[in-house]
Design a protein around this motif. Structure first.
Motif, PDB file in Angstrom:
ATOM      1  N   VAL A 261       7.086   7.035 -15.842  1.00 22.66           N
ATOM      2  CA  VAL A 261       5.743   6.460 -16.024  1.00 22.66           C
ATOM      3  C   VAL A 261       5.853   4.946 -16.164  1.00 22.66           C
ATOM      4  O   VAL A 261       5.132   4.190 -15.513  1.00 22.66           O
ATOM      5  N   VAL A 262       6.772   4.503 -17.000  1.00 23.33           N
ATOM      6  CA  VAL A 262       6.944   3.072 -17.259  1.00 23.33           C
ATOM      7  C   VAL A 262       7.312   2.329 -15.979  1.00 23.33           C
ATOM      8  O   VAL A 262       6.677   1.345 -15.603  1.00 23.33           O
ATOM      9  N   MET A 263       8.339   2.807 -15.301  1.00 24.97           N
ATOM     10  CA  MET A 263       8.835   2.138 -14.089  1.00 24.97           C
ATOM     11  C   MET A 263       7.812   2.196 -12.965  1.00 24.97           C
ATOM     12  O   MET A 263       7.522   1.189 -12.318  1.00 24.97           O
ATOM     13  N   ASN A 264       7.246   3.360 -12.718  1.00 23.54           N
ATOM     14  CA  ASN A 264       6.324   3.511 -11.597  1.00 23.54           C
ATOM     15  C   ASN A 264       5.052   2.694 -11.784  1.00 23.54           C
ATOM     16  O   ASN A 264       4.586   2.052 -10.848  1.00 23.54           O
ATOM     17  N   ILE A 265       4.503   2.709 -12.980  1.00 23.93           N
ATOM     18  CA  ILE A 265       3.278   1.938 -13.207  1.00 23.93           C
ATOM     19  C   ILE A 265       3.562   0.445 -13.094  1.00 23.93           C
ATOM     20  O   ILE A 265       2.780  -0.301 -12.483  1.00 23.93           O
ATOM     21  N   ALA A 266       4.680  -0.008 -13.630  1.00 22.67           N
ATOM     22  CA  ALA A 266       5.019  -1.431 -13.527  1.00 22.67           C
ATOM     23  C   ALA A 266       5.173  -1.854 -12.066  1.00 22.67           C
ATOM     24  O   ALA A 266       4.631  -2.884 -11.644  1.00 22.67           O
ATOM     25  N   MET A 267       5.876  -1.059 -11.276  1.00 27.21           N
ATOM     26  CA  MET A 267       6.072  -1.392  -9.862  1.00 27.21           C
ATOM     27  C   MET A 267       4.761  -1.286  -9.081  1.00 27.21           C
ATOM     28  O   MET A 267       4.496  -2.082  -8.186  1.00 27.21           O
ATOM     29  N   LEU A 268       3.954  -0.316  -9.439  1.00 33.98           N
ATOM     30  CA  LEU A 268       2.648  -0.132  -8.804  1.00 33.98           C
ATOM     31  C   LEU A 268       1.756  -1.356  -9.057  1.00 33.98           C
ATOM     32  O   LEU A 268       1.125  -1.880  -8.135  1.00 33.98           O
TER      33      LEU A 268
ATOM     34  N   LEU B 154       5.449   9.962  -9.035  1.00 33.64           N
ATOM     35  CA  LEU B 154       5.089  10.249 -10.422  1.00 33.64           C
ATOM     36  C   LEU B 154       4.457  11.639 -10.530  1.00 33.64           C
ATOM     37  O   LEU B 154       4.766  12.406 -11.442  1.00 33.64           O
ATOM     38  N   GLY B 155       3.603  11.970  -9.578  1.00 37.80           N
ATOM     39  CA  GLY B 155       3.010  13.304  -9.541  1.00 37.80           C
ATOM     40  C   GLY B 155       4.054  14.392  -9.335  1.00 37.80           C
ATOM     41  O   GLY B 155       4.002  15.444  -9.976  1.00 37.80           O
ATOM     42  N   LEU B 156       5.035  14.123  -8.473  1.00 36.07           N
ATOM     43  CA  LEU B 156       6.107  15.075  -8.231  1.00 36.07           C
ATOM     44  C   LEU B 156       6.906  15.330  -9.504  1.00 36.07           C
ATOM     45  O   LEU B 156       7.216  16.479  -9.830  1.00 36.07           O
TER      46      LEU B 156
ATOM     47  N   PRO C  17       8.214  17.862 -16.083  1.00 36.02           N
ATOM     48  CA  PRO C  17       7.314  17.095 -16.949  1.00 36.02           C
ATOM     49  C   PRO C  17       7.979  16.543 -18.214  1.00 36.02           C
ATOM     50  O   PRO C  17       7.508  15.552 -18.774  1.00 36.02           O
ATOM     51  N   MET C  18       9.093  17.116 -18.638  1.00 40.35           N
ATOM     52  CA  MET C  18       9.788  16.608 -19.825  1.00 40.35           C
ATOM     53  C   MET C  18      10.312  15.192 -19.618  1.00 40.35           C
ATOM     54  O   MET C  18      10.458  14.431 -20.569  1.00 40.35           O
ATOM     55  N   GLN C  19      10.580  14.819 -18.362  1.00 39.86           N
ATOM     56  CA  GLN C  19      11.043  13.454 -18.072  1.00 39.86           C
ATOM     57  C   GLN C  19      10.003  12.410 -18.464  1.00 39.86           C
ATOM     58  O   GLN C  19      10.339  11.261 -18.722  1.00 39.86           O
ATOM     59  N   LEU C  20       8.749  12.810 -18.512  1.00 43.71           N
ATOM     60  CA  LEU C  20       7.677  11.869 -18.815  1.00 43.71           C
ATOM     61  C   LEU C  20       7.638  11.483 -20.287  1.00 43.71           C
ATOM     62  O   LEU C  20       6.923  10.559 -20.665  1.00 43.71           O
ATOM     63  N   SER C  21       8.412  12.179 -21.113  1.00 41.28           N
ATOM     64  CA  SER C  21       8.415  11.881 -22.548  1.00 41.28           C
ATOM     65  C   SER C  21       9.688  11.175 -23.008  1.00 41.28           C
ATOM     66  O   SER C  21       9.829  10.876 -24.188  1.00 41.28           O
ATOM     67  N   THR C  22      10.604  10.901 -22.093  1.00 45.57           N
ATOM     68  CA  THR C  22      11.854  10.245 -22.471  1.00 45.57           C
ATOM     69  C   THR C  22      11.689   8.723 -22.473  1.00 45.57           C
ATOM     70  O   THR C  22      10.754   8.184 -21.881  1.00 45.57           O
ATOM     71  N   ALA C  23      12.627   8.040 -23.119  1.00 47.65           N
ATOM     72  CA  ALA C  23      12.614   6.573 -23.098  1.00 47.65           C
ATOM     73  C   ALA C  23      12.874   6.093 -21.671  1.00 47.65           C
ATOM     74  O   ALA C  23      13.601   6.726 -20.909  1.00 47.65           O
ATOM     75  N   PHE C  24      12.256   4.984 -21.311  1.00 48.26           N
ATOM     76  CA  PHE C  24      12.408   4.391 -19.974  1.00 48.26           C
ATOM     77  C   PHE C  24      12.124   5.419 -18.888  1.00 48.26           C
ATOM     78  O   PHE C  24      12.869   5.557 -17.932  1.00 48.26           O
ATOM     79  N   ASN C  25      11.056   6.152 -19.060  1.00 46.24           N
ATOM     80  CA  ASN C  25      10.730   7.249 -18.157  1.00 46.24           C
ATOM     81  C   ASN C  25      10.034   6.757 -16.889  1.00 46.24           C
ATOM     82  O   ASN C  25       9.686   5.589 -16.769  1.00 46.24           O
TER      83      ASN C  25
ATOM     84  N   GLN D 220       0.828  -1.194   0.000  1.00 45.78           N
ATOM     85  CA  GLN D 220       0.000   0.000   0.000  1.00 45.78           C
ATOM     86  C   GLN D 220       0.872   1.257   0.000  1.00 45.78           C
ATOM     87  O   GLN D 220       0.603   2.214  -0.731  1.00 45.78           O
ATOM     88  N   LEU D 221       1.933   1.245   0.810  1.00 41.24           N
ATOM     89  CA  LEU D 221       2.880   2.368   0.818  1.00 41.24           C
ATOM     90  C   LEU D 221       3.573   2.505  -0.534  1.00 41.24           C
ATOM     91  O   LEU D 221       3.797   3.623  -1.014  1.00 41.24           O
ATOM     92  N   ASN D 222       3.912   1.371  -1.144  1.00 39.97           N
ATOM     93  CA  ASN D 222       4.550   1.380  -2.459  1.00 39.97           C
ATOM     94  C   ASN D 222       3.642   2.038  -3.497  1.00 39.97           C
ATOM     95  O   ASN D 222       4.084   2.885  -4.275  1.00 39.97           O
ATOM     96  N   ILE D 223       2.379   1.674  -3.488  1.00 43.01           N
ATOM     97  CA  ILE D 223       1.411   2.238  -4.438  1.00 43.01           C
ATOM     98  C   ILE D 223       1.270   3.742  -4.234  1.00 43.01           C
ATOM     99  O   ILE D 223       1.365   4.529  -5.184  1.00 43.01           O
ATOM    100  N   MET D 224       1.080   4.147  -2.984  1.00 41.61           N
ATOM    101  CA  MET D 224       0.929   5.583  -2.702  1.00 41.61           C
ATOM    102  C   MET D 224       2.210   6.353  -3.017  1.00 41.61           C
ATOM    103  O   MET D 224       2.170   7.432  -3.605  1.00 41.61           O
ATOM    104  N   GLY D 225       3.351   5.784  -2.630  1.00 41.72           N
ATOM    105  CA  GLY D 225       4.630   6.448  -2.861  1.00 41.72           C
ATOM    106  C   GLY D 225       4.947   6.607  -4.337  1.00 41.72           C
ATOM    107  O   GLY D 225       5.370   7.678  -4.779  1.00 41.72           O
TER     108      GLY D 225
END
Length: 133
Positions: free
Chosen positions: A109-116, A91-93, A99-107, A81-86
């Motif tokens: 979004v990819v890592m956080n959603i997979a771990m979530l 990702l929000g931070l 926000p430009m980091q969200l458009s790079t390869a292996f950004n 639960q802490l992992n999901i919230m964190g």
């Protein structure tokens, strides 16, 4: 039928995977290499360079400790639960600070959603396992 033994292997794999990912994220980009992107995030919040570098290292230590917690407490739903919230918060931070980091390869979004999602699956497996007990 008792599915508990069948559920243990995927659950263990999820725990180990999350531990390795958190430990790697803390050690490699934060402690060993002081990622410029990580330092820039702290500086964008008004932190001076020397303190930003220390904050990056400290966050690396915290991430490694969090990763180790997945190995120590393998049946703790609260960790997931802490992992999901964190991860959602991180990702929000990033979206707010760089926000430009969200458009790079292996950004992030990819890592956080997979771990979530891994934590969501672990919670489901833990709940099924508890019902089988």
């Amino acid at each position: 039928m008792n599915h508990k033994p069948v559920l243990e292997k995927p659950l263990r794999l999820i725990q180990i995977t999350l531990a390795v990912l958190w430990i790697y994220q803390g050690l490699i980009p934060k402690i060993l290499f002081h990622s410029h992107a990580e330092i820039a995030i702290w500086q964008s919040m008004g932190v001076e360079l020397p303190l930003a570098k220390m904050a990056v290292s400290l966050s690396g230590v915290i991430e490694m400790a969090f990763g180790c917690s997945f190995l120590l407490w393998q049946r703790a739903v609260i960790l997931h639960q802490l992992n999901i919230m964190g991860l959602a918060g991180l990702l929000g931070l990033i979206a707010l600070t760089d926000p430009m980091q969200l458009s790079t390869a292996f950004n992030p979004v990819v890592m956080n959603i997979a771990m979530l999602v891994l934590s969501m699956l672990a919670i489901q497996l833990l709940n099924v396992s508890k019902q089988q007990a």
